[in-house]
Scaffold this motif. Structure first.
Motif, PDB file in Angstrom:
ATOM      1  N   GLU A  34      21.425  68.346  33.534  1.00 19.14           N
ATOM      2  CA  GLU A  34      21.398  69.399  33.606  1.00 19.14           C
ATOM      3  C   GLU A  34      21.882  70.114  34.859  1.00 19.14           C
ATOM      4  OE1 GLU A  34      17.531  72.814  34.533  1.00 19.14           O
ATOM      5  OE2 GLU A  34      17.122  70.500  33.685  1.00 19.14           O
ATOM      6  N   ASP A  97      24.652  72.788  31.734  1.00 18.73           N
ATOM      7  CA  ASP A  97      23.925  73.876  31.736  1.00 18.73           C
ATOM      8  C   ASP A  97      24.716  75.108  32.087  1.00 18.73           C
ATOM      9  OD1 ASP A  97      21.653  75.742  31.645  1.00 18.73           O
ATOM     10  OD2 ASP A  97      20.712  75.089  33.604  1.00 18.73           O
ATOM     11  N   ASP A 172      15.548  80.967  28.582  1.00 22.61           N
ATOM     12  CA  ASP A 172      15.341  79.547  28.623  1.00 22.61           C
ATOM     13  C   ASP A 172      16.076  79.141  27.286  1.00 22.61           C
ATOM     14  OD1 ASP A 172      14.462  78.571  30.755  1.00 22.61           O
ATOM     15  OD2 ASP A 172      12.270  79.083  30.229  1.00 22.61           O
ATOM     16  N   GLU A 176      18.978  76.343  26.742  1.00 20.05           N
ATOM     17  CA  GLU A 176      18.878  75.197  25.748  1.00 20.05           C
ATOM     18  C   GLU A 176      19.854  75.143  24.494  1.00 20.05           C
ATOM     19  OE1 GLU A 176      13.904  74.795  26.871  1.00 20.05           O
ATOM     20  OE2 GLU A 176      14.633  75.867  24.927  1.00 20.05           O
ATOM     21  N   THR A 199      17.473  65.985  31.877  1.00 19.51           N
ATOM     22  CA  THR A 199      17.201  67.405  31.999  1.00 19.51           C
ATOM     23  C   THR A 199      15.977  67.410  32.571  1.00 19.51           C
ATOM     24  OG1 THR A 199      16.402  67.805  29.792  1.00 19.51           O
ATOM     25  CG2 THR A 199      18.943  67.916  30.234  1.00 19.51           C
ATOM     26  N   HIS A 203      12.699  70.861  29.180  1.00 19.81           N
ATOM     27  CA  HIS A 203      13.846  71.307  28.226  1.00 19.81           C
ATOM     28  C   HIS A 203      13.749  70.118  27.065  1.00 19.81           C
ATOM     29  CE1 HIS A 203      14.943  74.881  30.379  1.00 19.81           C
ATOM     30  NE2 HIS A 203      15.235  73.937  31.648  1.00 19.81           N
ATOM     31  N   LEU A 207      15.567  70.058  23.169  1.00 20.25           N
ATOM     32  CA  LEU A 207      16.975  69.727  23.092  1.00 20.25           C
ATOM     33  C   LEU A 207      16.863  68.472  22.143  1.00 20.25           C
ATOM     34  CD1 LEU A 207      18.012  69.318  27.050  1.00 20.25           C
ATOM     35  CD2 LEU A 207      18.733  71.322  25.104  1.00 20.25           C
TER      36      LEU A 207
END
Length: 782
Positions: A34, A97, A172, A176, A199, A203, A207
């Protein structure tokens, strides 16, 4: 192909160790982290060999929005150990990200901020179940000091629980979905080799689901950009974006200093990372002891032994195999703090250290924070602003600039631009200010600062040179600014030599003046605009006509607002007094040129000076305004530039309360509010009071005639009022009072009272109470 998901808490040593061990064991083809995807081409730069902590700082600005954010990394950040262990294992490294400038991160100042606020109810229940104060203590209890066996499963269970069925917000969800695309692409590229995904724990559950892991019917990876990887979003064409590495510090990482991550006490966790919980507890105790002894706080060897023993006992009681951070802190507080604390212990809550914390507690928190500051590798690229500033800034020392010369003005503008950008080690000692006459000399002190380079790199997001960067920083301050703040921006723009911005601010100021209802803010604005209008040769401000319009409008509006103010006895309001002084100065220095009507100012002043419903300080200031203006060119209709004022105008100018100042002062002097009333009078008519025949004697008579109780009540306000006289004039007043009273003392003795005035006043009050009691009991009769 197997994808291993590791959900982590940012800046957790336990998570960092798990990540490093997992990557070393699996030797994956790809390590996905991330982090800002736009930094992928610069991975070699990130891993140059810096001294941590460091951060990736991203600056973004477009015509509608400005944003700055950080992605911080320290030795025990799981993201950092993922990169270093992945590089050592020969894996391909990818940040997955969205870029920091992306609208989905528009409200995020720190990418690695914890997400507990999004599942606060769950963590609150967990804290209650485990009898801990907050999520920091909960995390230590569950993960940091427990054995590492089964850590991955415990972390997965924890984050599955706290995420639960929580639906992410739109931001978010966008992040994601983007990260899941990278995971699917890496899985497709890796073939049969493993992939490790690191991450934030919040998350991880999403994920796993979005990437289709564990689902035999998962969809094929969608079309991607070059080489099958997701495309990195590009900023708008009219935006300016820059991402650079910056040195970071433990102080900036610390949750007690306001950092959003939530992992407090980075110095402690560095010790935990390097040496384990027992040595971290021992080192923490020793660090606290050293700081307290350096501050001359008595800490004996017995205290040190007692603190360790208490921490061990608390840890045992709480079921900890080793003392945790809060165990050590509670042991130290119990041993070293003997007083009753008025505020809760700061580690019982989250956020910055509360005001009023016990000095020992403050030193304890500082010891836990540590003082480490990162350093960038010499080969690290820096933004153009850094090179532009360091090429001309020069070394430490004091500088005295002559603003009457071109070279002095240019140097001054450079330093003011750095001041506006909050660059450490650049401090102005004296120079032009809004009130008073223009100063043509400016003094600066330049000092070395470890925080200068990070500040310059971060300021590089505003522009490529000091002028562009300062203009962008000032433009940012305009958004949502009130009238008082606009005045500050206007003056700073003038000092920085940014005329275009000053013109834009003037338009905003002109609009705000017409609707302003705060007399203090109007006065501040009028002071700034008048200074720039009067001293255009110094500030080189463009649009003097607009400045004149602002001066005229602010003067009229200030008088209108002042006349409507009502209120009983209250402490003197200095912004209100300064606003009346600004009106006086505008009438004196700009009245004839701008066509300001003296009848308006003097009429309002005369009415307010005798209005018993107006606050005392405003009544005194109004008398001072009337007195200080009469007889000047501003109040003489025959000398007005824009036409003449005839007949009734002349009568209005000559027939006010200040025609007989002594009578006006005697009539307005009320003992209960004397100090506040005099503060207004002295601020507006200090010279007139000082030089009018018999005025000081009259004031001495009036103050001397006050009863003891009235005098003691009025004393603080009287001290404030006489503070408007500079030292030389106060000495003159003292000399004349000594001569009048013929007491034999010198003026210096009168002004150099060894005891504090408040102590003398308290002594006088005590003497009076004792005398009253003695008389009541018949012990004294004379």
């Amino acid at each position: 192909m197997a994808v291993t998901f590791i959900g982590v808490r940012h800046h957790s040593p336990a998570c960092a160790r798990l990540v490093a061990d997992t990557i070393t064991s699996l030797r994956p083809a790809y390590v996905l982290v991330e982090g800002p995807a736009e930094m992928n081409p610069r991975m070699d730069e990130l891993l140059l060999g810096h001294e941590l902590p460091i951060a990736v700082h991203t600056g973004y600005r477009d015509p509608e929005r400005r944003h700055g954010s950080w992605t911080p990394l320290c030795d025990y950040s799981p993201e950092w150990t993922a990169l270093t262990a992945g590089r050592a294992a020969g894996a391909e490294l990818r940040f997955i990200d969205l870029p920091a400038w992306h609208p989905a991160l528009a409200g995020v100042r720190n990418r690695y901020a914890d997400a507990e606020a999004r599942y606060d109810e769950v963590t609150r229940r967990l804290c209650h179940a485990f009898s801990v104060d907050n999520v920091d203590a909960l995390w230590d209890h569950l993960f940091e000091i427990e054995p590492a066996d089964g850590l991955a499963e415990r972390l997965a269970t924890y984050f599955d629980l706290v995420r639960g069925d929580t639906e992410p917000g739109a931001d978010d969800a966008a992040r994601e979905a983007y990260m899941a695309r990278w995971i699917r692409a890496a899985a497709a590229h890796a073939g049969e080799r493993p992939v490790v995904v690191v991450t934030g724990g919040f998350h991880r559950p999403a994920l796993v689901r979005l990437s289709g892991q564990g689902d035999a019917s998962r969809p094929e990876p969608p079309p991607h950009g070059e080489a099958g990887w997701p495309e990195v979003p590009q900023p708008p064409e009219d935006a300016v974006v820059g991402s650079y590495l910056v040195p970071y510090s433990f102080r900036r990482l610390d949750a007690f200093d306001g950092y959003q991550s939530g992992m407090p006490s980075p110095g402690y966790y560095q010790r935990l990372w390097e040496s384990g919980p027992d040595e971290a507890a021992r080192g923490l105790t020793e660090a606290v002891t050293a700081r307290l002894r350096a501050r001359r706080q008595p800490v004996s060897t017995a205290d040190l032994i007692a603190a360790r023993a208490t921490a061990d006992g608390i840890a045992l009681m709480r079921g900890h195999p080793h003392p945790a951070r809060v165990d050590v802190l509670d042991g130290l507080a119990a041993t070293l703090v003997s007083e009753v604390l008025e505020t809760p212990l700061p580690w019982a809550a989250r956020g910055p250290l509360p005001e009023g914390s016990h000095p020992v507690i403050v030193e304890m928190i500082a010891a836990l924070s540590g003082d480490r500051t990162g350093r960038l590798h010499p080969a690290t690229p820096l933004p153009p602003l850094v090179h532009a500033v360091l090429a001309v800034l020069g070394g430490p020392g004091e500088e005295r600039l002559d603003l009457g010369e071109d070279a002095g003005r240019e140097r001054s503008r450079l330093l003011h631009r750095l001041r506006v950008l909050d660059i450490p080690g650049v401090e102005r000692i004296s120079g032009p200010r809004p009130a008073g006459d223009a100063e043509l000399t400016e003094r600066w002190v330049l000092t070395e600062s470890e925080d200068r380079l990070p500040a310059l790199i971060e300021a590089g997001g505003y522009g490529v040179d000091p002028q562009e960067a300062a203009a962008a920083a000032l433009a940012e301050r305009i958004a949502g600014a009130d009238l008082d703040q606009l005045a500050d921006v206007l003056f700073d723009a003038a000092l920085c030599g940014i005329g275009e911005l000053a013109g834009r601010v003037l338009d905003d100021v002109a609009r705000a003046v017409g609707a302003a209802a705060d007399l203090g803010a109007l006065g501040r604005t009028l002071t700034v605009a008048l200074a720039m209008w009067r001293h255009d040769d110094l500030f080189h401000t463009s649009g003097s006509t607009t400045l004149g319009t602002v001066v005229e409008a602010a003067t009229r509006r200030a008088l209108w607002v002042a006349e409507g103010l009502r209120g009983g006895p209250a402490p003197a309001d200095l912004p209100r007094i300064h606003a009346m002084a600004a009106v006086r100065d505008a009438m004196r220095h700009a009245g004839p040129a701008l066509g300001l009507d003296p009848r308006l100012a003097l009429g309002v002043a005369d009415r307010l000076a005798t209005c018993q419903e107006a606050p005392p300080d405003l009544r005194g200031a109004s008398l001072g305004l009337s007195w200080s203006l009469r007889g000047t060119a501003a109040a003489d209709p025959a000398k007005a530039v824009h036409g003449t004022v005839a007949g009734d105008a002349a009568g209005a100018v000559r027939g006010g309360v200040a025609d007989d100042p002594a009578r006006a002062v005697r009539g307005a002097f009320v003992p209960a509010t004397a100090g506040d009333w005099l503060a207004g009078l002295f601020a507006l008519a200090r010279e007139e009071v000082l030089h009018a025949d018999g005025m000081l004697e009259l004031l001495d008579e009036l103050v001397g005639g006050m009863g003891d109780d009235d005098f003691l009540v009025a004393l603080p306000a009287l001290r404030q009022a006489f503070g408007f006289f500079p030292p030389r004039e106060r000495h003159l007043i003292a000399t004349r009072l000594v001569e009048r009273r013929a007491g034999g003392a010198s003026a210096c003795e009168l002004m150099r009272l060894e005891a504090a005035p408040e102590l003398v006043a308290a002594g006088l009050a005590l003497d009076e109470r004792v005398e009253t009691a003695l008389r009541r009991e018949g012990l004294i009769t004379s």
